[in-house]
Design a protein around this motif. Structure first.
Motif, PDB file in Angstrom:
ATOM      1  N   UNK A 159       0.728  -1.340   0.042  1.00 45.81           N
ATOM      2  CA  UNK A 159      -0.023  -0.135  -0.005  1.00 45.81           C
ATOM      3  C   UNK A 159       0.622   1.045  -0.062  1.00 45.81           C
ATOM      4  N   UNK A 160       2.043   1.093   0.020  1.00 44.42           N
ATOM      5  CA  UNK A 160       2.857   2.165  -0.028  1.00 44.42           C
ATOM      6  C   UNK A 160       3.308   2.855   1.473  1.00 44.42           C
ATOM      7  N   UNK A 161       3.068   2.295   2.400  1.00 47.41           N
ATOM      8  CA  UNK A 161       3.024   2.679   3.638  1.00 47.41           C
ATOM      9  C   UNK A 161       4.631   2.080   4.193  1.00 47.41           C
ATOM     10  N   UNK A 162       5.504   2.910   4.385  1.00 47.47           N
ATOM     11  CA  UNK A 162       7.070   2.379   4.701  1.00 47.47           C
ATOM     12  C   UNK A 162       7.504   3.129   6.020  1.00 47.47           C
ATOM     13  N   UNK A 163       6.805   4.202   6.160  1.00 46.07           N
ATOM     14  CA  UNK A 163       7.136   4.910   7.197  1.00 46.07           C
ATOM     15  C   UNK A 163       6.372   4.671   8.781  1.00 46.07           C
ATOM     16  N   UNK A 164       6.706   5.005   9.854  1.00 44.25           N
ATOM     17  CA  UNK A 164       5.826   4.983  11.121  1.00 44.25           C
ATOM     18  C   UNK A 164       4.817   5.987  10.975  1.00 44.25           C
ATOM     19  N   UNK A 165       3.619   5.592  11.622  1.00 44.27           N
ATOM     20  CA  UNK A 165       2.472   6.396  11.445  1.00 44.27           C
ATOM     21  C   UNK A 165       2.142   6.820  12.773  1.00 44.27           C
ATOM     22  N   UNK A 166       1.219   8.088  12.961  1.00 46.73           N
ATOM     23  CA  UNK A 166       0.671   8.438  14.282  1.00 46.73           C
ATOM     24  C   UNK A 166      -0.664   7.685  14.390  1.00 46.73           C
ATOM     25  N   UNK A 167      -1.094   7.726  15.555  1.00 47.32           N
ATOM     26  CA  UNK A 167      -2.598   7.290  15.653  1.00 47.32           C
ATOM     27  C   UNK A 167      -3.370   7.955  14.898  1.00 47.32           C
ATOM     28  N   UNK A 219      -8.465   2.380  -1.514  1.00 49.97           N
ATOM     29  CA  UNK A 219      -8.653   0.997  -2.385  1.00 49.97           C
ATOM     30  C   UNK A 219      -7.574  -0.176  -1.823  1.00 49.97           C
ATOM     31  N   UNK A 220      -6.368   0.223  -1.562  1.00 47.12           N
ATOM     32  CA  UNK A 220      -5.299  -0.623  -1.212  1.00 47.12           C
ATOM     33  C   UNK A 220      -5.735  -1.110   0.329  1.00 47.12           C
ATOM     34  N   UNK A 221      -6.188  -0.300   1.030  1.00 51.33           N
ATOM     35  CA  UNK A 221      -6.259  -0.781   2.702  1.00 51.33           C
ATOM     36  C   UNK A 221      -7.661  -1.830   2.548  1.00 51.33           C
ATOM     37  N   UNK A 222      -8.843  -1.503   1.635  1.00 48.80           N
ATOM     38  CA  UNK A 222      -9.871  -2.353   1.490  1.00 48.80           C
ATOM     39  C   UNK A 222      -9.521  -3.836   0.960  1.00 48.80           C
ATOM     40  N   UNK A 223      -8.583  -3.631   0.029  1.00 57.25           N
ATOM     41  CA  UNK A 223      -7.953  -5.030  -0.561  1.00 57.25           C
ATOM     42  C   UNK A 223      -7.194  -5.761   0.469  1.00 57.25           C
ATOM     43  N   UNK A 224      -6.170  -5.087   1.086  1.00 59.48           N
ATOM     44  CA  UNK A 224      -5.475  -5.923   1.937  1.00 59.48           C
ATOM     45  C   UNK A 224      -6.172  -6.320   3.229  1.00 59.48           C
ATOM     46  N   UNK A 225      -7.284  -5.680   3.586  1.00 58.46           N
ATOM     47  CA  UNK A 225      -8.057  -6.107   4.863  1.00 58.46           C
ATOM     48  C   UNK A 225      -8.731  -7.217   4.330  1.00 58.46           C
ATOM     49  N   UNK A 226      -9.345  -7.497   3.135  1.00 61.75           N
ATOM     50  CA  UNK A 226     -10.155  -8.834   2.575  1.00 61.75           C
ATOM     51  C   UNK A 226      -8.978  -9.754   2.601  1.00 61.75           C
ATOM     52  N   UNK A 227      -7.810  -9.508   1.993  1.00 58.88           N
ATOM     53  CA  UNK A 227      -6.757 -10.608   2.011  1.00 58.88           C
ATOM     54  C   UNK A 227      -6.443 -11.014   3.246  1.00 58.88           C
ATOM     55  N   UNK A 228      -6.340 -10.237   4.310  1.00 59.30           N
ATOM     56  CA  UNK A 228      -5.888 -10.686   5.599  1.00 59.30           C
ATOM     57  C   UNK A 228      -7.135 -11.627   6.098  1.00 59.30           C
ATOM     58  N   UNK A 229      -8.303 -10.851   5.929  1.00 59.03           N
ATOM     59  CA  UNK A 229      -9.540 -11.940   6.345  1.00 59.03           C
ATOM     60  C   UNK A 229      -9.547 -13.290   5.938  1.00 59.03           C
ATOM     61  N   UNK A 230      -9.257 -13.257   4.590  1.00 58.59           N
ATOM     62  CA  UNK A 230      -9.268 -14.681   4.003  1.00 58.59           C
ATOM     63  C   UNK A 230      -8.070 -15.318   4.592  1.00 58.59           C
ATOM     64  N   UNK A 231      -6.971 -14.815   4.905  1.00 61.56           N
ATOM     65  CA  UNK A 231      -5.639 -15.627   5.221  1.00 61.56           C
ATOM     66  C   UNK A 231      -6.175 -16.100   6.824  1.00 61.56           C
ATOM     67  N   UNK A 232      -6.954 -15.434   7.416  1.00 58.31           N
ATOM     68  CA  UNK A 232      -7.526 -15.745   8.852  1.00 58.31           C
ATOM     69  C   UNK A 232      -8.548 -16.865   8.816  1.00 58.31           C
ATOM     70  N   UNK A 233      -9.281 -16.581   7.783  1.00 56.36           N
ATOM     71  CA  UNK A 233     -10.285 -17.715   7.462  1.00 56.36           C
ATOM     72  C   UNK A 233      -9.801 -18.907   6.997  1.00 56.36           C
ATOM     73  N   UNK A 234      -8.749 -19.032   6.133  1.00 61.34           N
ATOM     74  CA  UNK A 234      -8.222 -20.312   5.876  1.00 61.34           C
ATOM     75  C   UNK A 234      -7.254 -20.986   6.994  1.00 61.34           C
TER      76      UNK A 234
END
Length: 130
Positions: free
Chosen positions: A79-87, A99-114
């Motif tokens: 998603x292009x996030x390479x630096x530390x982020x604040x709250x 869009x990248x966050x939605x896609x990555x969250x969906x991917x992570x949900x599939x990984x957890x489900x599997x």
């Protein structure tokens, strides 16, 4: 046989990782000193103001950012996030839902489900063998 805890030390980077904080944001005296296991325990049990502030507001290291966003560290990089982020920055990303966050969250949900599916299969297989 008595067990005694030796004064094992760790580098500041290791201590920061264990505390879940971004090392460059810590005070200079923390960055320049070694930390004993006892000191780490005290920091975890009774965090000083600077540590409470970093944990609450950041900047946060990538593993913490990934956890707060519900994605993997690799997903952050994609998603292009390479630096530390604040709250505040993390909350803005959650609100904007790029869009990248939605896609990555969906991917992570599939990984957890599997992972859960495989764990269940293993439990069932182990139960049949008993």
């Amino acid at each position: 046989m008595k067990s005694h805890q030796s004064a094992q030390t760790m580098k500041p980077a290791t201590a920061a990782k264990k505390l879940g904080v971004y090392l460059p944001a810590t005070p200079a005296e923390f960055q320049e000193s070694v930390v004993t296991r006892a000191e780490l325990g005290r920091l975890q049990a009774d965090p000083p103001e600077w540590l409470r502030e970093l944990r609450a507001n950041g900047p946060h290291p990538r593993p913490v950012v990934a956890e707060k966003l519900g994605v993997s560290i690799a997903g952050l990089a994609r998603g292009g996030v390479t630096e530390a982020l604040t709250t505040e920055q993390i909350e803005a990303l959650k609100q904007d839902q790029p869009e990248w966050l939605q896609k990555e969250r969906a991917t992570q949900a599939e990984v957890r489900k599997e992972g859960a599916r495989l764990k269940k299969l293993k439990r069932e297989k182990d139960a049949k063998q008993d």
